[in-house]
Every structure is written in C-alpha cells, then in structure tokens.
Design a protein around this motif. Structure first.
Motif, PDB file in Angstrom:
ATOM      1  N   VAL A 172       0.837  -1.205   0.000  1.00  0.00           N
ATOM      2  CA  VAL A 172       0.000   0.000   0.000  1.00  0.00           C
ATOM      3  C   VAL A 172       0.869   1.251   0.000  1.00  0.00           C
ATOM      4  O   VAL A 172       0.516   2.265  -0.611  1.00  0.00           O
ATOM      5  N   LYS A 173       2.032   1.187   0.651  1.00  0.00           N
ATOM      6  CA  LYS A 173       2.957   2.322   0.586  1.00  0.00           C
ATOM      7  C   LYS A 173       3.349   2.630  -0.857  1.00  0.00           C
ATOM      8  O   LYS A 173       3.433   3.787  -1.265  1.00  0.00           O
ATOM      9  N   THR A 174       3.611   1.571  -1.635  1.00  0.00           N
ATOM     10  CA  THR A 174       4.028   1.795  -3.025  1.00  0.00           C
ATOM     11  C   THR A 174       2.911   2.373  -3.870  1.00  0.00           C
ATOM     12  O   THR A 174       3.174   2.956  -4.921  1.00  0.00           O
ATOM     13  N   MET A 175       1.669   2.225  -3.421  1.00  0.00           N
ATOM     14  CA  MET A 175       0.528   2.714  -4.195  1.00  0.00           C
ATOM     15  C   MET A 175       0.129   4.137  -3.823  1.00  0.00           C
ATOM     16  O   MET A 175      -0.542   4.804  -4.613  1.00  0.00           O
ATOM     17  N   ILE A 176       0.513   4.598  -2.621  1.00  0.00           N
ATOM     18  CA  ILE A 176       0.015   5.902  -2.163  1.00  0.00           C
ATOM     19  C   ILE A 176       1.172   6.790  -1.708  1.00  0.00           C
ATOM     20  O   ILE A 176       1.662   7.628  -2.461  1.00  0.00           O
ATOM     21  N   ARG A 177       1.657   6.585  -0.512  1.00  0.00           N
ATOM     22  CA  ARG A 177       2.616   7.522   0.080  1.00  0.00           C
ATOM     23  C   ARG A 177       4.030   7.369  -0.465  1.00  0.00           C
ATOM     24  O   ARG A 177       4.808   8.312  -0.434  1.00  0.00           O
ATOM     25  N   GLU A 178       4.388   6.188  -0.932  1.00  0.00           N
ATOM     26  CA  GLU A 178       5.734   5.950  -1.456  1.00  0.00           C
ATOM     27  C   GLU A 178       5.669   5.526  -2.920  1.00  0.00           C
ATOM     28  O   GLU A 178       6.465   4.719  -3.378  1.00  0.00           O
ATOM     29  N   ARG A 179       4.726   6.095  -3.639  1.00  0.00           N
ATOM     30  CA  ARG A 179       4.509   5.661  -5.023  1.00  0.00           C
ATOM     31  C   ARG A 179       5.705   5.941  -5.930  1.00  0.00           C
ATOM     32  O   ARG A 179       5.851   5.311  -6.975  1.00  0.00           O
ATOM     33  N   ASN A 180       6.548   6.868  -5.535  1.00  0.00           N
ATOM     34  CA  ASN A 180       7.716   7.200  -6.355  1.00  0.00           C
ATOM     35  C   ASN A 180       9.012   6.567  -5.855  1.00  0.00           C
ATOM     36  O   ASN A 180      10.086   6.875  -6.380  1.00  0.00           O
ATOM     37  N   SER A 181       8.897   5.705  -4.865  1.00  0.00           N
ATOM     38  CA  SER A 181      10.093   5.104  -4.272  1.00  0.00           C
ATOM     39  C   SER A 181      10.410   3.761  -4.932  1.00  0.00           C
ATOM     40  O   SER A 181       9.654   2.785  -4.787  1.00  0.00           O
ATOM     41  N   ARG A 182      11.532   3.702  -5.643  1.00  0.00           N
ATOM     42  CA  ARG A 182      11.946   2.438  -6.242  1.00  0.00           C
ATOM     43  C   ARG A 182      12.350   1.428  -5.179  1.00  0.00           C
ATOM     44  O   ARG A 182      12.134   0.228  -5.345  1.00  0.00           O
ATOM     45  N   ALA A 183      12.923   1.919  -4.087  1.00  0.00           N
ATOM     46  CA  ALA A 183      13.338   1.014  -3.005  1.00  0.00           C
ATOM     47  C   ALA A 183      12.132   0.311  -2.407  1.00  0.00           C
ATOM     48  O   ALA A 183      12.172  -0.904  -2.145  1.00  0.00           O
ATOM     49  N   TYR A 184      11.056   1.036  -2.198  1.00  0.00           N
ATOM     50  CA  TYR A 184       9.845   0.407  -1.663  1.00  0.00           C
ATOM     51  C   TYR A 184       9.293  -0.614  -2.643  1.00  0.00           C
ATOM     52  O   TYR A 184       8.840  -1.702  -2.250  1.00  0.00           O
ATOM     53  N   ARG A 185       9.318  -0.282  -3.922  1.00  0.00           N
ATOM     54  CA  ARG A 185       8.785  -1.224  -4.921  1.00  0.00           C
ATOM     55  C   ARG A 185       9.608  -2.503  -4.954  1.00  0.00           C
ATOM     56  O   ARG A 185       9.058  -3.616  -4.961  1.00  0.00           O
ATOM     57  N   ALA A 219       2.964  -5.198 -10.747  1.00  0.00           N
ATOM     58  CA  ALA A 219       2.375  -4.523 -11.907  1.00  0.00           C
ATOM     59  C   ALA A 219       1.641  -3.231 -11.592  1.00  0.00           C
ATOM     60  O   ALA A 219       1.591  -2.331 -12.441  1.00  0.00           O
ATOM     61  N   LEU A 220       1.062  -3.099 -10.403  1.00  0.00           N
ATOM     62  CA  LEU A 220       0.174  -1.962 -10.155  1.00  0.00           C
ATOM     63  C   LEU A 220       0.865  -0.682  -9.695  1.00  0.00           C
ATOM     64  O   LEU A 220       0.403   0.407 -10.044  1.00  0.00           O
ATOM     65  N   PRO A 221       1.947  -0.733  -8.914  1.00  0.00           N
ATOM     66  CA  PRO A 221       2.594   0.528  -8.534  1.00  0.00           C
ATOM     67  C   PRO A 221       3.028   1.333  -9.764  1.00  0.00           C
ATOM     68  O   PRO A 221       3.530   0.780 -10.739  1.00  0.00           O
ATOM     69  N   GLY A 222       2.791   2.640  -9.695  1.00  0.00           N
ATOM     70  CA  GLY A 222       3.131   3.502 -10.815  1.00  0.00           C
ATOM     71  C   GLY A 222       1.987   3.758 -11.764  1.00  0.00           C
ATOM     72  O   GLY A 222       2.111   4.566 -12.689  1.00  0.00           O
ATOM     73  N   ARG A 223       0.847   3.097 -11.538  1.00  0.00           N
ATOM     74  CA  ARG A 223      -0.297   3.278 -12.440  1.00  0.00           C
ATOM     75  C   ARG A 223      -1.259   4.354 -11.963  1.00  0.00           C
ATOM     76  O   ARG A 223      -2.327   4.532 -12.548  1.00  0.00           O
ATOM     77  N   ALA A 224      -0.932   5.044 -10.895  1.00  0.00           N
ATOM     78  CA  ALA A 224      -1.713   6.187 -10.407  1.00  0.00           C
ATOM     79  C   ALA A 224      -3.167   5.814 -10.130  1.00  0.00           C
ATOM     80  O   ALA A 224      -4.094   6.550 -10.470  1.00  0.00           O
ATOM     81  N   LEU A 225      -3.369   4.672  -9.510  1.00  0.00           N
ATOM     82  CA  LEU A 225      -4.717   4.279  -9.129  1.00  0.00           C
ATOM     83  C   LEU A 225      -5.170   5.095  -7.922  1.00  0.00           C
ATOM     84  O   LEU A 225      -4.389   5.388  -7.024  1.00  0.00           O
ATOM     85  N   LYS A 226      -6.438   5.442  -7.898  1.00  0.00           N
ATOM     86  CA  LYS A 226      -6.964   6.216  -6.779  1.00  0.00           C
ATOM     87  C   LYS A 226      -7.130   5.310  -5.554  1.00  0.00           C
ATOM     88  O   LYS A 226      -7.344   4.111  -5.686  1.00  0.00           O
ATOM     89  N   PRO A 227      -7.027   5.901  -4.350  1.00  0.00           N
ATOM     90  CA  PRO A 227      -7.138   5.094  -3.127  1.00  0.00           C
ATOM     91  C   PRO A 227      -8.374   4.208  -3.060  1.00  0.00           C
ATOM     92  O   PRO A 227      -8.262   3.055  -2.605  1.00  0.00           O
ATOM     93  N   PRO A 228      -9.579   4.657  -3.487  1.00  0.00           N
ATOM     94  CA  PRO A 228     -10.721   3.731  -3.448  1.00  0.00           C
ATOM     95  C   PRO A 228     -10.517   2.493  -4.323  1.00  0.00           C
ATOM     96  O   PRO A 228     -10.975   1.401  -3.964  1.00  0.00           O
TER      97      PRO A 228
END
Length: 251
Positions: A172-185, A219-228
């Motif tokens: 969830v961090k990679t999808m919202i708060r850390e979406r730009n972090s390669r280390a988290y991904r 596959a999903l991180p980086g796709r700018a999906l909304k939190p809902p």
C-alpha cells in the motif's frame, strides 16, 4: 464533507476491517465445531478495536492539538461506550473460556506499540502497521481454538494470513505515500516473492492467491490508481485469501 453523528464512531481505517475480519472468520469457519462464543468474541473483537482506535486518537490529538481541545474530546465518548460494550461481552467470555486471557496478554504489547506510535503521530510508520498485523492474525488461532481446532492445525492458516497482511504494509505504501520510491517497490516485490514460496510450502493451493498478490505488487505501482480503487483491490485479495483458507484447512 465532514463526518457527523454516529458515523464518527466507526474508525475510518478501511483497510483495518478486512485485517480484523478475515483471520477471525477463517479460524471460525475452519474449526470443526463453530460456537456462539465465537460470534460473541468477534463482536467483542470489533468493539475493542473501535474503542482502542478512539482512545489512541484522543491521545494523539490531546498531544498535538492543545488549542483545539474539542478535536480530542469527540473521541472520549465513543472510546468509553465502545470499551464498555467490549467489556460487557468479553469479560463473561473470558470467565467461561480462560484460554482467552493468555491471548489478550499476548496481544497487549502490540497494542502498546500501536498506542505509542499514535501518541507520537507516526501511525503511518511501517513498524506500526506490522505491529497491528500480528495480533489480528493471531485471532485466527483464538477463534479456531474456541471451535475445537488444535493450534498444531491452526498455525498454517494463521501464518498464511500473516504473510498476506504483512505484505499489504509495503504494497500500500508503493501505491500511495511511497509511489515514487523504487526502493519500496523492490522491497515489496521481493517480500511477495518470498511470501509466495512460503505459502506454497504451507499448501500448494495457496500458491494461487499468493501468485496474484505478487503480480499486483509488481504490476500496479506507478499506475496512479486512486485510493478507493486500491482499497477495492485489497478487499478482493482478502476475500480470495478467505475463500482459499477455509476449504484447504477445514478440520
């Protein structure tokens, strides 16, 4: 629009509800002798979570919002009422089933960790999320035990729940708060790959949902999906876990 009335009594941590429900339901539905005590304990479990949530919010806001005492005060009544309701259900259960007391004692240090993070205003810290996951997944052992399933049989589905819900913390961090972090991904994908291997060892059937969890982490991180949307996907993933655990591990 701000939440008003009794809607404010329901914690707004939507991801927590699946974490509270899935392990407990898996333990209940997998046990050979489901009992009414499990239903009462489930209600007490949810009430206890809500009461602790409001208590922690009062503690956090009381510390950081001294100029707005009303912000903290609105959590007092829900904490007291929900806590009293939890005690009204939980104390008779503990008297009838003393095995619940060691379980509560084992959960207490993790609740203390969550409370400390709330007081410090660091509820989004990964360690705080992981501390919440452990007792939630441990409730599978408690619910299964009430239904007559020995711990020697219940530890595998409990570990499967722990593998999944622990993985939601970095994902969830990679999808919202850390979406730009390669280390988290990279860390999230590595974790899910390891979780897939362990889950397949627990049961080959678990490889199916855990392969899907790995795919979504990659596959999903980086796709700018909304939190809902992210939340809806996690609800589906949680449901898939429950649907797999019950037939695979039913006694």
């Amino acid at each position: 629009m701000p939440r008003t009335g009794r809607n404010t009594w329901l914690p707004d941590q939507h991801g927590a509800w699946a974490m509270l429900a899935v392990p407990f339901l898996a333990g209940t539905l997998s046990a050979p002798r489901p009992r009414w005590a499990q239903a009462a304990l489930f209600a007490a479990w949810l009430l206890g979570y809500a009461a602790v949530f409001h208590g922690q919010q009062w503690l956090r806001l009381h510390r950081i919002a001294r100029r707005r005492p009303d912000a903290a005060a609105r959590h007092v009544r829900p904490a007291l009422v929900l806590g009293a309701a939890c005690a009204a259900l939980g104390l008779p259960l503990a008297a009838a089933h003393p095995r619940l007391l060691p379980a509560a004692a084992a959960a207490a240090p993790f609740v203390a960790v969550n409370t400390w993070y709330a007081w410090r205003g660091r509820e989004r810290a990964p360690a705080n999320g992981l501390a919440a996951v452990v007792p939630a997944c441990g409730m599978l052992l408690v619910a299964a035990g009430l239904g007559g399933m020995p711990a020697a049989s219940a530890w595998r589905p409990a570990l499967a729940c722990l593998l999944y819900f622990a993985g939601t913390v970095p994902y969830v961090k990679t999808m919202i708060r850390e979406r730009n972090s390669r280390a988290y991904r990279r860390g999230s994908v590595a974790y899910h790959a390891a979780a897939l291997a362990v889950a397949a060892f627990l049961s080959p059937w678990l490889a199916i949902p855990f392969a899907a969890y790995l795919a979504r982490a990659a596959a999903l991180p980086g796709r700018a999906l909304k939190p809902p949307v992210v939340g809806a996907i996690e609800i589906a993933c949680s449901a898939a876990l429950l649907a797999t655990l019950v037939p695979v591990f039913s006694a």
